[in-house]
Design an enzyme around this catalytic site. Structure first.
Site, PDB file in Angstrom:
ATOM      1  N   ARG A  19       0.770  -1.142   0.182  1.00 45.89           N
ATOM      2  CA  ARG A  19      -0.070   0.261  -0.005  1.00 45.89           C
ATOM      3  C   ARG A  19       0.813   1.192   0.061  1.00 45.89           C
ATOM      4  O   ARG A  19       1.895   0.926   0.365  1.00 45.89           O
ATOM      5  CB  ARG A  19      -0.982   0.224   1.111  1.00 45.89           C
ATOM      6  CG  ARG A  19      -1.873  -1.184   1.271  1.00 45.89           C
ATOM      7  CD  ARG A  19      -3.073  -0.861   0.292  1.00 45.89           C
ATOM      8  NE  ARG A  19      -3.704  -2.076  -0.421  1.00 45.89           N
ATOM      9  CZ  ARG A  19      -3.816  -2.747  -1.385  1.00 45.89           C
ATOM     10  NH1 ARG A  19      -2.696  -2.561  -2.143  1.00 45.89           N
ATOM     11  NH2 ARG A  19      -4.628  -3.927  -1.516  1.00 45.89           N
ATOM     12  N   CYS A  20       0.292   2.275  -0.491  1.00 40.69           N
ATOM     13  CA  CYS A  20       0.890   3.705  -0.499  1.00 40.69           C
ATOM     14  C   CYS A  20       1.719   4.015   0.831  1.00 40.69           C
ATOM     15  O   CYS A  20       0.758   3.676   1.992  1.00 40.69           O
ATOM     16  CB  CYS A  20      -0.122   4.590  -1.043  1.00 40.69           C
ATOM     17  SG  CYS A  20       0.723   6.274  -1.117  1.00 40.69           S
ATOM     18  N   PRO A  21       2.744   4.567   0.890  1.00 41.14           N
ATOM     19  CA  PRO A  21       3.760   4.716  -0.277  1.00 41.14           C
ATOM     20  C   PRO A  21       4.552   3.550  -0.868  1.00 41.14           C
ATOM     21  O   PRO A  21       5.490   3.905  -1.603  1.00 41.14           O
ATOM     22  CB  PRO A  21       4.597   5.918   0.345  1.00 41.14           C
ATOM     23  CG  PRO A  21       4.581   5.507   1.719  1.00 41.14           C
ATOM     24  CD  PRO A  21       3.494   4.710   2.217  1.00 41.14           C
ATOM     25  N   ASP A  46      -2.749  -1.563  -5.440  1.00 35.70           N
ATOM     26  CA  ASP A  46      -3.285  -0.451  -4.555  1.00 35.70           C
ATOM     27  C   ASP A  46      -3.704   0.539  -5.725  1.00 35.70           C
ATOM     28  O   ASP A  46      -2.911   1.061  -6.551  1.00 35.70           O
ATOM     29  CB  ASP A  46      -2.092   0.287  -3.926  1.00 35.70           C
ATOM     30  CG  ASP A  46      -2.373   1.333  -3.190  1.00 35.70           C
ATOM     31  OD1 ASP A  46      -3.653   1.640  -3.287  1.00 35.70           O
ATOM     32  OD2 ASP A  46      -1.521   1.687  -2.350  1.00 35.70           O
TER      33      ASP A  46
END
Length: 82
Positions: A19-21, A46
């Site tokens: 998931r981000c980042p 994502d």
């Protein structure tokens, strides 16, 4: 169906489940080790990558050669440099 463009990538990066980042951080790290003109196939799931990876390419002066973002897993083909 994967486009023929994606089959010829010099390098691959599997960011599925991240998931981000994290996906963009991994892309940045991998691209840094590549030679200009080499390509990286990124697979990710994502949804934020649909925004973040094109932005990364613009900001870092790399080329987003192709992308498949209609449904996950998303795929991006990045060429280092322009």
């Amino acid at each position: 169906m994967m486009s023929a463009l994606f089959c010829d990538a010099t390098h691959e990066l599997d960011a599925i489940g991240l998931r981000c980042p994290e996906p963009v951080m991994m892309v940045r790290k991998k691209v840094r080790l590549m030679a200009d003109g080499e390509t990286l196939l990124v697979s990710a799931d994502d949804p934020s990558t649909t925004r973040d990876i094109p932005s990364f390419c613009r900001f870092m002066d790399h080329t987003l050669v192709a992308s498949e973002t209609e449904q996950a897993p998303y795929r991006y083909l990045i060429r280092k440099g322009q």
